[in-house]
Design a protein around this motif. Structure first.
Motif, PDB file in Angstrom:
ATOM      1  N   ALA A 262       0.827  -1.211   0.000  1.00  0.00           N
ATOM      2  CA  ALA A 262       0.000   0.000   0.000  1.00  0.00           C
ATOM      3  C   ALA A 262       0.858   1.257   0.000  1.00  0.00           C
ATOM      4  CB  ALA A 262      -0.934  -0.012   1.200  1.00  0.00           C
ATOM      5  N   GLN A 263       1.942   1.226   0.786  1.00  0.00           N
ATOM      6  CA  GLN A 263       2.836   2.378   0.872  1.00  0.00           C
ATOM      7  C   GLN A 263       3.582   2.589  -0.447  1.00  0.00           C
ATOM      8  OE1 GLN A 263       5.551   2.222   4.184  1.00  0.00           O
ATOM      9  NE2 GLN A 263       6.729   4.011   3.497  1.00  0.00           N
ATOM     10  N   ALA A 264       3.985   1.497  -1.066  1.00  0.00           N
ATOM     11  CA  ALA A 264       4.712   1.585  -2.334  1.00  0.00           C
ATOM     12  C   ALA A 264       3.816   2.165  -3.427  1.00  0.00           C
ATOM     13  CB  ALA A 264       5.214   0.211  -2.743  1.00  0.00           C
ATOM     14  N   ILE A 265       2.562   1.730  -3.448  1.00  0.00           N
ATOM     15  CA  ILE A 265       1.632   2.226  -4.469  1.00  0.00           C
ATOM     16  C   ILE A 265       1.324   3.701  -4.242  1.00  0.00           C
ATOM     17  CG2 ILE A 265      -0.740   2.033  -5.319  1.00  0.00           C
ATOM     18  CD1 ILE A 265      -0.514  -1.002  -4.875  1.00  0.00           C
ATOM     19  N   ASP A 266       1.129   4.077  -2.979  1.00  0.00           N
ATOM     20  CA  ASP A 266       0.868   5.483  -2.660  1.00  0.00           C
ATOM     21  C   ASP A 266       2.043   6.364  -3.061  1.00  0.00           C
ATOM     22  OD1 ASP A 266      -0.795   7.559  -1.310  1.00  0.00           O
ATOM     23  OD2 ASP A 266       0.955   7.655   0.028  1.00  0.00           O
ATOM     24  N   LYS A 267       3.253   5.865  -2.815  1.00  0.00           N
ATOM     25  CA  LYS A 267       4.470   6.605  -3.169  1.00  0.00           C
ATOM     26  C   LYS A 267       4.578   6.763  -4.690  1.00  0.00           C
ATOM     27  CE  LYS A 267       9.545   6.077  -2.790  1.00  0.00           C
ATOM     28  NZ  LYS A 267       9.898   7.419  -2.319  1.00  0.00           N
ATOM     29  N   ALA A 268       4.260   5.682  -5.423  1.00  0.00           N
ATOM     30  CA  ALA A 268       4.330   5.735  -6.886  1.00  0.00           C
ATOM     31  C   ALA A 268       3.321   6.737  -7.444  1.00  0.00           C
ATOM     32  CB  ALA A 268       4.069   4.349  -7.457  1.00  0.00           C
ATOM     33  N   ASN A 269       2.121   6.749  -6.893  1.00  0.00           N
ATOM     34  CA  ASN A 269       1.087   7.679  -7.366  1.00  0.00           C
ATOM     35  C   ASN A 269       1.494   9.140  -7.162  1.00  0.00           C
ATOM     36  OD1 ASN A 269      -0.886   5.922  -8.414  1.00  0.00           O
ATOM     37  ND2 ASN A 269      -1.605   5.420  -6.350  1.00  0.00           N
ATOM     38  N   LYS A 270       2.258   9.387  -6.113  1.00  0.00           N
ATOM     39  CA  LYS A 270       2.662  10.758  -5.812  1.00  0.00           C
ATOM     40  C   LYS A 270       3.911  11.196  -6.589  1.00  0.00           C
ATOM     41  CE  LYS A 270       0.840  10.758  -1.069  1.00  0.00           C
ATOM     42  NZ  LYS A 270       1.193  10.790   0.375  1.00  0.00           N
ATOM     43  N   GLU A 271       4.835  10.264  -6.837  1.00  0.00           N
ATOM     44  CA  GLU A 271       6.151  10.657  -7.354  1.00  0.00           C
ATOM     45  C   GLU A 271       6.364  10.402  -8.844  1.00  0.00           C
ATOM     46  OE1 GLU A 271       9.028   8.726  -4.943  1.00  0.00           O
ATOM     47  OE2 GLU A 271       8.551   9.880  -3.137  1.00  0.00           O
ATOM     48  N   VAL A 272       5.729   9.393  -9.415  1.00  0.00           N
ATOM     49  CA  VAL A 272       5.977   9.039 -10.822  1.00  0.00           C
ATOM     50  C   VAL A 272       4.991   9.783 -11.714  1.00  0.00           C
ATOM     51  CG1 VAL A 272       6.187   7.176 -12.495  1.00  0.00           C
ATOM     52  CG2 VAL A 272       6.804   6.763 -10.099  1.00  0.00           C
ATOM     53  N   LYS A 273       5.502  10.727 -12.478  1.00  0.00           N
ATOM     54  CA  LYS A 273       4.643  11.581 -13.291  1.00  0.00           C
ATOM     55  C   LYS A 273       4.163  10.902 -14.579  1.00  0.00           C
ATOM     56  CE  LYS A 273       5.264  14.774 -10.278  1.00  0.00           C
ATOM     57  NZ  LYS A 273       4.177  15.043  -9.308  1.00  0.00           N
ATOM     58  N   ASP A 274       5.045  10.068 -15.181  1.00  0.00           N
ATOM     59  CA  ASP A 274       4.685   9.383 -16.435  1.00  0.00           C
ATOM     60  C   ASP A 274       3.610   8.338 -16.130  1.00  0.00           C
ATOM     61  OD1 ASP A 274       4.690   7.406 -18.598  1.00  0.00           O
ATOM     62  OD2 ASP A 274       6.484   8.435 -19.326  1.00  0.00           O
ATOM     63  N   VAL A 275       2.436   8.541 -16.690  1.00  0.00           N
ATOM     64  CA  VAL A 275       1.295   7.675 -16.369  1.00  0.00           C
ATOM     65  C   VAL A 275       1.578   6.217 -16.715  1.00  0.00           C
ATOM     66  CG1 VAL A 275      -1.139   7.201 -16.851  1.00  0.00           C
ATOM     67  CG2 VAL A 275      -0.346   9.567 -16.677  1.00  0.00           C
ATOM     68  N   GLU A 276       2.110   5.976 -17.901  1.00  0.00           N
ATOM     69  CA  GLU A 276       2.358   4.602 -18.335  1.00  0.00           C
ATOM     70  C   GLU A 276       3.400   3.919 -17.456  1.00  0.00           C
ATOM     71  OE1 GLU A 276       0.619   2.984 -20.561  1.00  0.00           O
ATOM     72  OE2 GLU A 276      -0.596   4.780 -20.914  1.00  0.00           O
ATOM     73  N   VAL A 277       4.453   4.643 -17.120  1.00  0.00           N
ATOM     74  CA  VAL A 277       5.499   4.093 -16.248  1.00  0.00           C
ATOM     75  C   VAL A 277       4.921   3.820 -14.867  1.00  0.00           C
ATOM     76  CG1 VAL A 277       7.709   4.543 -15.127  1.00  0.00           C
ATOM     77  CG2 VAL A 277       7.352   5.236 -17.513  1.00  0.00           C
ATOM     78  N   ARG A 278       4.113   4.753 -14.348  1.00  0.00           N
ATOM     79  CA  ARG A 278       3.510   4.588 -13.019  1.00  0.00           C
ATOM     80  C   ARG A 278       2.616   3.353 -12.974  1.00  0.00           C
ATOM     81  NH1 ARG A 278       1.296   9.305 -12.470  1.00  0.00           N
ATOM     82  NH2 ARG A 278      -0.876   8.803 -12.931  1.00  0.00           N
ATOM     83  N   LEU A 279       1.796   3.166 -13.999  1.00  0.00           N
ATOM     84  CA  LEU A 279       0.895   2.012 -14.025  1.00  0.00           C
ATOM     85  C   LEU A 279       1.685   0.703 -14.108  1.00  0.00           C
ATOM     86  CD1 LEU A 279      -1.913   3.318 -16.417  1.00  0.00           C
ATOM     87  CD2 LEU A 279      -2.029   3.035 -13.931  1.00  0.00           C
ATOM     88  N   LYS A 280       2.754   0.713 -14.890  1.00  0.00           N
ATOM     89  CA  LYS A 280       3.584  -0.487 -15.001  1.00  0.00           C
ATOM     90  C   LYS A 280       4.284  -0.780 -13.680  1.00  0.00           C
ATOM     91  CE  LYS A 280       6.039  -3.714 -17.114  1.00  0.00           C
ATOM     92  NZ  LYS A 280       5.972  -4.931 -16.373  1.00  0.00           N
ATOM     93  N   LEU A 281       4.765   0.263 -13.018  1.00  0.00           N
ATOM     94  CA  LEU A 281       5.429   0.096 -11.728  1.00  0.00           C
ATOM     95  C   LEU A 281       4.465  -0.463 -10.689  1.00  0.00           C
ATOM     96  CD1 LEU A 281       7.864   0.471  -9.877  1.00  0.00           C
ATOM     97  CD2 LEU A 281       7.156   2.861  -9.554  1.00  0.00           C
ATOM     98  N   ILE A 282       3.280   0.094 -10.636  1.00  0.00           N
ATOM     99  CA  ILE A 282       2.265  -0.393  -9.681  1.00  0.00           C
ATOM    100  C   ILE A 282       1.904  -1.842  -9.965  1.00  0.00           C
ATOM    101  CG2 ILE A 282      -0.152  -0.113  -8.985  1.00  0.00           C
ATOM    102  CD1 ILE A 282       0.238   2.918  -9.286  1.00  0.00           C
ATOM    103  N   ASP A 283       1.787  -2.178 -11.244  1.00  0.00           N
ATOM    104  CA  ASP A 283       1.469  -3.564 -11.619  1.00  0.00           C
ATOM    105  C   ASP A 283       2.587  -4.510 -11.173  1.00  0.00           C
ATOM    106  OD1 ASP A 283      -0.193  -5.529 -13.140  1.00  0.00           O
ATOM    107  OD2 ASP A 283       1.618  -5.656 -14.365  1.00  0.00           O
ATOM    108  N   ASP A 284       3.847  -4.074 -11.337  1.00  0.00           N
ATOM    109  CA  ASP A 284       4.985  -4.904 -10.907  1.00  0.00           C
ATOM    110  C   ASP A 284       5.002  -5.077  -9.386  1.00  0.00           C
ATOM    111  OD1 ASP A 284       5.756  -5.101 -13.527  1.00  0.00           O
ATOM    112  OD2 ASP A 284       7.351  -3.597 -13.401  1.00  0.00           O
TER     113      ASP A 284
END
Length: 315
Positions: free
Chosen positions: A264-286
């Motif tokens: 949950a913390q990792a996903i919240d951090k990704a949503n706040k810090e990763v601006k590139d939508v496609e990269v953010r979605l891929k990171l969250i999926d990983d």
């Protein structure tokens, strides 16, 4: 009495003449018979010799067609067999009558002429197939070599694409040289199509390999430089592949900083810090995939521990 004596002499002389004529006639008939027999023997022997030669050469031609490799060597061996086999046939009949020998040589020459035409056709067909195979194999190697040549592609160094340029020239030259062998002009549209096809395949494979290895920008640089050799479909495919690889590799670079955090913390951090939508979605999926795998592994480990405890016998 004189007339009777003369008449008797005349009768005797006539009888002698008739007997002599009969002997001559019998001798002539014998000669004719012998000549007929000799001619029949000559036909039989020469027909068998020609048939044996034809059968042996057809077998050798069939075998030669199955052998892989340079036709020059294969058919040189066949020519030598032809020469040796023909010589043996002549030698086998060297003690026969001149009539038989002449018939054998004549029939053998006729059979050789028929086989010669077959040899020329077979040799030409095999040579064409072999040269085509050599060309195709060489083009496959050339295209595979492009994957190696592209590895150093660097936008800051234009010379890094020189090896690919050499690959392009080599493929063009190989197709044109083969075309010349089969009678095609350098400007023949068929050759242009073949060159385009091979360059398109070679570049597509090389660019995909480089992009998937993480060097997306290098692949894009080569794409821009050699786009004239790419088909519309290939350009569309590569554009999608480059973007997919870019997203994947950028997400991979960030992944280690997020995997150590609770999901949950990792996903919240990704949503706040990763601006590139496609990269953010891929990171969250990983991140989600990793945590799901960890939960499955933990559950399997707990079950294994429980099973092991159940096997322990109390005293």
């Amino acid at each position: 009495q004189a007339p009777d004596f003369l008449q008797s002499q005349q009768l005797e002389s006539r009888a002698v003449q008739q007997f002599g004529a009969g002997l001559i006639e019998a001798s002539n008939k014998q000669d004719v018979f012998m000549k007929q027999q000799e001619a029949l023997t000559a036909d039989t022997v020469s027909d068998n010799a020609a048939a044996n030669y034809h059968r042996a050469m057809i077998t050798k031609l069939t075998d030669a067609d199955k052998i892989e490799g340079d036709p020059s060597s294969i058919y040189n061996d066949l020519d030598q067999f032809d020469k040796d086999f023909s010589k043996n046939i002549i030698e086998e009949n060297s003690k026969a009558s001149p009539v038989v020998q002449l018939a054998v040589k004549k029939k053998l020459a006729e059979a050789q002429n028929r086989i010669y035409d077959k040899k020329i056709t077979a040799r030409s067909d095999k040579q064409t197939k072999w040269e085509l195979g050599v060309k195709e194999n060489s083009l496959s190697i050339d295209k595979a070599e492009m994957a190696s040549s592209i590895k150093g592609a660097d936008r800051s160094d234009p010379a890094s694409l020189d090896l690919l340029g050499a690959d392009v020239d080599r493929i063009k030259d190989r197709v044109l040289r083969y075309g010349a062998k089969v009678g095609r002009n350098p400007d023949d549209p068929i050759l242009a199509v073949e060159i385009s096809k091979n360059l398109n395949e070679g570049f597509k494979s090389a660019m995909i390999n480089l992009s998937s290895s993480g060097k997306v920008d290098g692949a894009k640089f080569a794409y821009e430089k050699f786009s004239e050799y790419l088909s519309s479909d290939t350009k569309d495919d590569l554009t999608k592949i480059f973007e997919k690889d870019r997203v994947k590799h950028e997400a991979n670079k960030l992944f280690d900083d997020y995997r150590i955090l609770p999901e949950a913390q990792a996903i919240d951090k990704a949503n706040k810090e990763v601006k590139d939508v496609e990269v953010r979605l891929k990171l969250i999926d990983d991140i989600h995939s990793l945590n799901t795998k960890m939960k499955v592994n933990k559950k399997e480990a707990d079950n294994e521990s429980f099973n092991q405890i159940g096997k322990i016998k109390t005293p």
